[in-house]
Structure formats: structure tokens, C-alpha cells
Motif scaffolding. Sequence first.
Motif, PDB file in Angstrom:
ATOM      1  N   VAL A 133       1.147  -7.361 -18.195  1.00 52.60           N
ATOM      2  CA  VAL A 133       0.404  -7.110 -16.960  1.00 52.60           C
ATOM      3  C   VAL A 133      -0.135  -5.678 -16.961  1.00 52.60           C
ATOM      4  CG1 VAL A 133       0.617  -6.837 -14.456  1.00 52.60           C
ATOM      5  CG2 VAL A 133       1.629  -8.825 -15.591  1.00 52.60           C
ATOM      6  N   VAL A 134      -1.426  -5.541 -16.680  1.00 50.17           N
ATOM      7  CA  VAL A 134      -2.055  -4.217 -16.657  1.00 50.17           C
ATOM      8  C   VAL A 134      -2.572  -3.845 -15.267  1.00 50.17           C
ATOM      9  CG1 VAL A 134      -2.695  -4.246 -19.093  1.00 50.17           C
ATOM     10  CG2 VAL A 134      -4.273  -5.207 -17.400  1.00 50.17           C
ATOM     11  N   TYR A 176      -1.334  -1.352   1.084  1.00 48.19           N
ATOM     12  CA  TYR A 176      -0.585  -0.697   0.010  1.00 48.19           C
ATOM     13  C   TYR A 176      -1.253   0.606  -0.436  1.00 48.19           C
ATOM     14  CZ  TYR A 176       1.860  -5.129  -0.071  1.00 48.19           C
ATOM     15  OH  TYR A 176       2.597  -6.243   0.293  1.00 48.19           O
ATOM     16  N   HIS A 177      -2.272   1.041   0.302  1.00 47.46           N
ATOM     17  CA  HIS A 177      -2.899   2.337   0.030  1.00 47.46           C
ATOM     18  C   HIS A 177      -1.975   3.416   0.583  1.00 47.46           C
ATOM     19  CE1 HIS A 177      -5.726   5.538  -0.444  1.00 47.46           C
ATOM     20  NE2 HIS A 177      -5.897   5.694   0.867  1.00 47.46           N
ATOM     21  N   ASN A 178      -1.119   3.920  -0.301  1.00 48.42           N
ATOM     22  CA  ASN A 178      -0.065   4.832   0.124  1.00 48.42           C
ATOM     23  C   ASN A 178       0.265   5.757  -1.038  1.00 48.42           C
ATOM     24  OD1 ASN A 178       3.035   5.402   0.071  1.00 48.42           O
ATOM     25  ND2 ASN A 178       2.590   4.981   2.227  1.00 48.42           N
ATOM     26  N   PHE A 179       0.200   7.051  -0.810  1.00 51.76           N
ATOM     27  CA  PHE A 179       0.343   8.000  -1.917  1.00 51.76           C
ATOM     28  C   PHE A 179       1.753   8.019  -2.491  1.00 51.76           C
ATOM     29  CE2 PHE A 179      -3.424   9.684   0.330  1.00 51.76           C
ATOM     30  CZ  PHE A 179      -4.320   9.634  -0.733  1.00 51.76           C
ATOM     31  N   ALA A 180       2.758   7.777  -1.648  1.00 54.28           N
ATOM     32  CA  ALA A 180       4.125   7.699  -2.160  1.00 54.28           C
ATOM     33  C   ALA A 180       4.270   6.496  -3.098  1.00 54.28           C
ATOM     34  CB  ALA A 180       5.121   7.606  -1.013  1.00 54.28           C
ATOM     35  N   LEU A 181       3.626   5.379  -2.735  1.00 60.54           N
ATOM     36  CA  LEU A 181       3.673   4.198  -3.599  1.00 60.54           C
ATOM     37  C   LEU A 181       2.918   4.443  -4.895  1.00 60.54           C
ATOM     38  CD1 LEU A 181       4.467   1.279  -4.124  1.00 60.54           C
ATOM     39  CD2 LEU A 181       2.440   0.565  -2.830  1.00 60.54           C
ATOM     40  N   TYR A 182       1.760   5.102  -4.810  1.00 60.86           N
ATOM     41  CA  TYR A 182       1.018   5.435  -6.040  1.00 60.86           C
ATOM     42  C   TYR A 182       1.890   6.266  -6.977  1.00 60.86           C
ATOM     43  CZ  TYR A 182      -3.256   4.035  -3.552  1.00 60.86           C
ATOM     44  OH  TYR A 182      -4.219   3.349  -2.859  1.00 60.86           O
ATOM     45  N   ALA A 183       2.615   7.207  -6.409  1.00 61.15           N
ATOM     46  CA  ALA A 183       3.479   8.059  -7.234  1.00 61.15           C
ATOM     47  C   ALA A 183       4.588   7.229  -7.862  1.00 61.15           C
ATOM     48  CB  ALA A 183       4.065   9.187  -6.380  1.00 61.15           C
ATOM     49  N   TRP A 184       5.168   6.293  -7.106  1.00 61.29           N
ATOM     50  CA  TRP A 184       6.226   5.439  -7.647  1.00 61.29           C
ATOM     51  C   TRP A 184       5.690   4.604  -8.802  1.00 61.29           C
ATOM     52  CZ3 TRP A 184       7.319   0.552  -8.975  1.00 61.29           C
ATOM     53  CH2 TRP A 184       8.657   0.218  -9.184  1.00 61.29           C
ATOM     54  N   VAL A 185       4.521   4.026  -8.627  1.00 60.30           N
ATOM     55  CA  VAL A 185       3.923   3.208  -9.694  1.00 60.30           C
ATOM     56  C   VAL A 185       3.650   4.060 -10.930  1.00 60.30           C
ATOM     57  CG1 VAL A 185       1.863   1.894 -10.341  1.00 60.30           C
ATOM     58  CG2 VAL A 185       2.945   1.501  -8.111  1.00 60.30           C
ATOM     59  N   GLU A 186       3.135   5.250 -10.710  1.00 59.74           N
ATOM     60  CA  GLU A 186       2.842   6.158 -11.826  1.00 59.74           C
ATOM     61  C   GLU A 186       4.101   6.476 -12.632  1.00 59.74           C
ATOM     62  OE1 GLU A 186       0.611   8.606 -14.349  1.00 59.74           O
ATOM     63  OE2 GLU A 186      -0.130   7.277 -12.760  1.00 59.74           O
ATOM     64  N   ASP A 187       5.226   6.640 -11.934  1.00 59.19           N
ATOM     65  CA  ASP A 187       6.468   7.028 -12.596  1.00 59.19           C
ATOM     66  C   ASP A 187       7.240   5.850 -13.185  1.00 59.19           C
ATOM     67  OD1 ASP A 187       5.998   9.650 -11.914  1.00 59.19           O
ATOM     68  OD2 ASP A 187       7.254   9.609 -10.118  1.00 59.19           O
ATOM     69  N   TRP A 198       1.702  -0.809 -15.229  1.00 64.30           N
ATOM     70  CA  TRP A 198       0.430  -1.344 -14.772  1.00 64.30           C
ATOM     71  C   TRP A 198      -0.158  -0.432 -13.690  1.00 64.30           C
ATOM     72  CZ3 TRP A 198       2.181  -1.795  -9.915  1.00 64.30           C
ATOM     73  CH2 TRP A 198       3.509  -2.213  -9.725  1.00 64.30           C
ATOM     74  N   ASP A 199      -1.433  -0.650 -13.393  1.00 67.20           N
ATOM     75  CA  ASP A 199      -2.119   0.107 -12.350  1.00 67.20           C
ATOM     76  C   ASP A 199      -2.145  -0.704 -11.063  1.00 67.20           C
ATOM     77  OD1 ASP A 199      -2.737   2.239 -14.069  1.00 67.20           O
ATOM     78  OD2 ASP A 199      -4.535   1.199 -14.793  1.00 67.20           O
ATOM     79  N   LEU A 200      -1.987  -0.039  -9.934  1.00 62.61           N
ATOM     80  CA  LEU A 200      -2.109  -0.671  -8.628  1.00 62.61           C
ATOM     81  C   LEU A 200      -3.566  -0.592  -8.203  1.00 62.61           C
ATOM     82  CD1 LEU A 200      -0.551  -1.982  -6.264  1.00 62.61           C
ATOM     83  CD2 LEU A 200      -0.346   0.310  -5.270  1.00 62.61           C
ATOM     84  N   VAL A 201      -4.187  -1.755  -8.012  1.00 67.37           N
ATOM     85  CA  VAL A 201      -5.614  -1.833  -7.677  1.00 67.37           C
ATOM     86  C   VAL A 201      -5.754  -2.369  -6.253  1.00 67.37           C
ATOM     87  CG1 VAL A 201      -7.845  -2.839  -8.282  1.00 67.37           C
ATOM     88  CG2 VAL A 201      -6.197  -2.262 -10.083  1.00 67.37           C
TER      89      VAL A 201
END
Length: 269
Positions: free
Chosen positions: A167-168, A176-187, A191-194
Motif C-alpha cells: 500500500v502506497v 483527517y486533515h490534521n497536522f498531528a496525524l500527518y506527523a504520525w503517518v510520517e514517522d 504510505w502517504d495519507l491523501v
Amino acid sequence: MGQSLSDEQWRLIEPHIPVYPGGRPRTTDLRDVVDAVFYILRTGCQWRYLPKDFPPKSTVWRYFDEWRHNGTLDTIHDLLRKKVRTQEKPYAPRTTASVDSQSVDTTSGGEQRGRDNAKNVDGRKRHIVVDSLGLLLAVLVTAASVDDAQAAQELFPRLEGQPVGKVVRMYADSKYHNFALYAWVEDNARWDLVIVRRPEGSKGWVKLPIRWTVERTFAWLGTCRRLTKDREESVMSAEAFIKLAMIHLMLNRLEPKYADPEFQYHKAA
């Protein structure tokens, strides 16, 4: 009362229901137990009103409780999902997934209840991740008051051990537009959250590209009367019935009951 499962469907799951050696000989037919659980799922019947054609409700509950705790439901679900995927998309690994939530009213009592003011719902929230076929990859049930992006940080770790290695992209809506969630996904994710956004200026319900797959899965769950509300005392039971609904759906995709029009839409889907 007729069997809920056909012989072909029973053969798909029977080998994966644990039978423990020793003790007194079993007097309960496990197929009858499975049929009873599916009867509750499909009709919304309360445990104490289970028809007498089935084993005693205490027996059915004991097996249900055992299977939700010991991983039996997870094992059967995941094996059936693999069979469905192989049958419908052979040699095509999952490259995308979708996440969404659904707020539902609850009956009185039970743990983790709250209010979703946006949906005007007092109860719980179902968070799911599905693949491009709408098959379940992870589920989490919380109070309806829990923020979607916050819940996603607990939901996504449940993908560990699931077939998501290819999965990419994980599709989500603007909740789900949330900077804390983006950081969690990054770490933590590969896959990328789109974020799939609504067309500007649109009002009411809009069919979003790609996002409809997860919305269709919620519609499938809604065909089971047990799931029209959250009727469970515990979130563990709530999650177990969601998995049971998907097991029921997949059995009818693999071995359709053409004589029963209720199941034909699964094949068409």
C-alpha cells in the motif's frame, strides 16, 4: 429453522474453529452455534430471544465470547478475505486503502459512549480501513465524541500484520486533515495519507472518487440489523460483530446463495 450457512460455506470455516481435546464429549453442534450468531447479526434479535431451534443462548454466548477473545474470528475473517481477494483480483497486490468513520446511536448502557455534534448522534463511532474492494483491514470502535484524526492514530497501528506491505496511499476525507496525524503517518507508516476533498461549493452528500469504496462497506454493514445501532455493552463485542458481518458477506461472495435474493447484491458488488 433452516441452516443459515450452506454446506459449501460451512466447509470454508469449519476447519478454523478450534476443537480442544480432552474433557467430556461435545454435545453442541458448532454449525448450529455459528448459525445462531449469524441469526442475531442478521435479525438484531436479543440474546435472550434466540429461537429454541438453536442451542441455548448461554451456550451460543459462551462460544461467541471465546471466539472474540482467542482470535478465531480474526483468523476466519483474514482467511476469507484472502480467498475473496485471490478470486476477484488475482495477482493484484493492494496498493491503496481508505479510512473513514461512521457515528451510530447506541442502546442504553455500555462503555465508551459520547456525542457527535456534527452528526447529531449520541453513541459510538466505527472507524474502519478497507482496501479497494471494500474488504476490511482494520476496525476500531470508540465513543462518538472522539475526533477522527485522533482515533486514526490508534486505528492505523491495527494494520500491523495485515496485508498492506504494498500500500502506497491511504485515502481519507477532510476530517483527517490534521497536522498531528500527518506527523504520525510520517514517522510510522510506509504510505502517504491523501485527503480527497469535496468539490468547492458543493452541498449535501457527494460521491467522491475513490472514497465511495469505504462508504459502500458501511452500507454493507447496515444490511445487518444488529448493526443499525450499536447494541453492545463493550466495544470488543461491537468490533466482533463488524468482523462477523464481513465474514457473512465474504462467505456469500465465495459461495453465493442464489436462491436468496438478499445475497445477490454482494456478487454484483
